[in-house]
Design an enzyme around this catalytic site. Structure first.
Site, PDB file in Angstrom:
ATOM      1  N   HIS A 187       0.819  -1.217   0.000  1.00  0.00           N
ATOM      2  CA  HIS A 187       0.000   0.000   0.000  1.00  0.00           C
ATOM      3  C   HIS A 187       0.849   1.260   0.000  1.00  0.00           C
ATOM      4  CE1 HIS A 187       0.591   0.990   4.342  1.00  0.00           C
ATOM      5  NE2 HIS A 187       0.615  -0.319   4.511  1.00  0.00           N
ATOM      6  N   CYS A 218       2.358  -5.040   7.120  1.00  0.00           N
ATOM      7  CA  CYS A 218       2.088  -4.749   5.714  1.00  0.00           C
ATOM      8  C   CYS A 218       3.303  -4.091   5.063  1.00  0.00           C
ATOM      9  CB  CYS A 218       0.872  -3.851   5.582  1.00  0.00           C
ATOM     10  SG  CYS A 218      -0.681  -4.695   5.938  1.00  0.00           S
TER      11      CYS A 218
END
Length: 537
Positions: A437, A456
């Protein structure tokens, strides 16, 4: 007259009959050892039975020359970072020699033949798929090992030709990174045979460009052995290497060599020999050899059946690479999980994107990071645009919640410039709720050590990556136009793109040089222990 089309089944039938006749004749003329083999095979593992099936029951290891060539091939597995003694080449030769005397029973010869073939198949599997089962050392391992099946007929032919190393070449990963790691292992073992490199004593203060220091000649020697010094071709032919007349001077050439070393070891590339650079310089060559060996094992887990187009996340190297359909590779820096919130190794497929995402705070972050802040100050929710939802997605009044025992409420941060996911998320199914992301914290990419997320992967220049994925999958969308609309929406890709998250602490650089990385998750030692654990037969 028989048509060409009608000949095909006839040829198949004739071939089958000839094969059956050949097998029957072989059975009639079978040696006592072959008969003893046939009697013992029914209780053996399937792979062993399959190997002798392609040999029509013929023994494989009756000739001393064949056993000798096998032993030599087993010793050569050291070049792949495996331990040849696991496969006991000397014991095989000795056992065969002992069977060579008069009165050796066929049942004993058959037993030896089976054991030698079992060793061969074990070595082939280790070379192809790795000796260590990754699930045994990483409970979160999710990457399937997609090595192709063994070509037992080709293996059998290699045995008969007394060229077992050809069988090894058939199964060894053919990817260029694997071959370069093997070459690096050979190079570092050569350095070890020559005595390794010198260890530099502690410095009273960091060594800076232009400094005079008694340790500079030793530093120069260390970098020359490690191939970090750059000597121009013209200077080699002239037989001289220009440098400051004072050998203690930390001159420009040596500074450039230190910078190359720092680049290869993911250190701050400033040319200053401080504590961290000195520590990396003083890692003994034996430890670097072990580091290459464990990464060869990781390569055996992964480097099979890779598609032409895929996204590879190099966790320890803080880099993502997108191997595109046109043969080019797009790369960028990334931020990965902290050591106590590790980014997992996994293999999946990118299925869709989320534009202008909201962020549903994961349970661990919710429990350990966010709830303590809410308990101290309920205004934290409003300042960070966080809504409180029940399990049906209905918004709740924060003042109605017992924040000491909030139950299963969800916390969701609205889309916007402060959202930790930034403007876009790249989604792929996995059990760890991780993804690639964007991030508003762009300054983090300038750090050399970037294991600072909650698991992440934050990607620098992620908008470029997303547009490439859209273009290469024929998904007719403009990512910047989608973001500009301000709507939170999912965008499915017309074709899924494989994605692999993997952990490398030694890899081959763009110019073929070995690059070493800190073992940020302390995984190397456990893998090395498992790799060096003796086999039991």
């Amino acid at each position: 007259m028989t048509s060409a089309k009608g000949l095909t089944p006839l040829i198949v039938v004739m071939g089958t009959l000839l094969s059956m006749m050949a097998s029957a004749l072989a059975a009639q003329d079978a040696s006592p050892v072959a008969n003893a083999l046939a009697e013992q095979l029914s209780t053996q593992e399937d792979m062993l039975q399959d190997f002798y099936a392609v040999r029509q029951g013929r023994p494989a290891w009756q000739e001393a020359e064949t056993v000798g060539s096998f032993a030599a091939a087993l010793r050569s597995l050291a070049a792949d970072g495996l331990n040849p003694q696991d496969y006991r080449p000397d014991a095989l030769v000795a056992a065969h020699r002992q069977l060579g005397g008069e009165g050796s029973a066929p049942v004993d010869q058959a037993r030896f033949d089976l054991q030698a073939s079992r060793v061969l198949l074990t070595a082939l599997r280790h070379l192809q798929r790795g000796k260590v089962d990754p699930h045994q050392i990483d409970t979160d391992w999710e990457v399937p090992i997609d090595a192709p099946p063994l070509d037992l007929a080709a293996v059998s032919r290699a045995v008969d030709a007394q060229r077992v190393e050809q069988a090894f070449a058939l199964v060894r990963p053919s990817a260029v990174p694997y071959e370069r790691l093997r070459a690096g292992l050979a190079r570092y073992r050569y350095i070890a045979r020559l005595g390794g490199w010198p260890s530099l004593p502690p410095l009273a203060q960091p060594l800076r460009p232009g400094d005079l220091n008694e340790q500079v000649p030793l530093l120069r020697e260390r970098l020359e052995i490690g191939d970090d010094m750059d000597v121009k071709v013209a200077e080699l032919f002239a037989g001289v290497t220009p440098r400051d007349t004072d050998s203690r001077r930390y001159d420009e050439r040596l500074v450039a060599a230190v910078k190359r070393f720092q680049q290869r070891h993911l250190l701050e590339v400033d040319g200053i020999v401080g504590p961290r650079t000195l520590e990396a310089l003083n890692v003994p060559v034996a430890e670097r050899i072990d580091q290459i060996r464990v990464n060869l094992e990781r390569a055996r887990w992964l480097l099979h059946g890779l598609p032409e187009t895929f996204v590879l996340v190099d966790i320890a190297g803080y880099r993502v690479s997108y191997f595109r359909p046109d043969g080019t590779t797009w790369q960028s820096r990334i931020v990965v999980g902290r050591p106590y919130r590790r980014t997992p190794s996994l293999r999946s497929e990118i299925t869709h994107l989320t534009v202008n995402p909201t962020w549903t705070i994961p349970p661990t972050i919710r429990r350990e990071d966010v709830l303590p802040k809410i308990r101290r100050d309920l205004g934290y929710l409003q300042r960070n645009n966080i809504s409180v939802l029940n399990d049906a997605g209905r918004e709740l009044d924060p003042h109605s919640i017992d924040w000491q025992n909030p139950g299963n409420v969800m916390l969701r941060q609205d889309a916007g410039p402060d959202n930790p996911l930034g403007q876009v998320v790249i989604r792929f199914p996995n059990d760890h709720m991780v993804y690639l992301h964007d991030t508003p914290a762009q300054q983090l990419f300038s750090r050399d050590q970037r294991a600072i997320s909650s698991g992440c992967i934050r990607v620098e220049n992620v908008m470029t990556l997303v547009q490439l994925l859209l273009d290469d999958t024929d998904t007719q969308r403009d990512i910047r136009a989608l973001v500009a609309k301000g709507e939170t929406r999912n965008v499915p890709l017309e074709r899924h793109v494989p994605v692999i998250l993997h952990y490398w602490t030694a890899r081959v650089g763009e110019e073929g040089e070995l690059a070493f990385r800190p073992d940020i998750y302390d995984r190397d030692d456990e893998l090395l222990d498992a790799l060096d654990r003796p086999l039991t037969w």
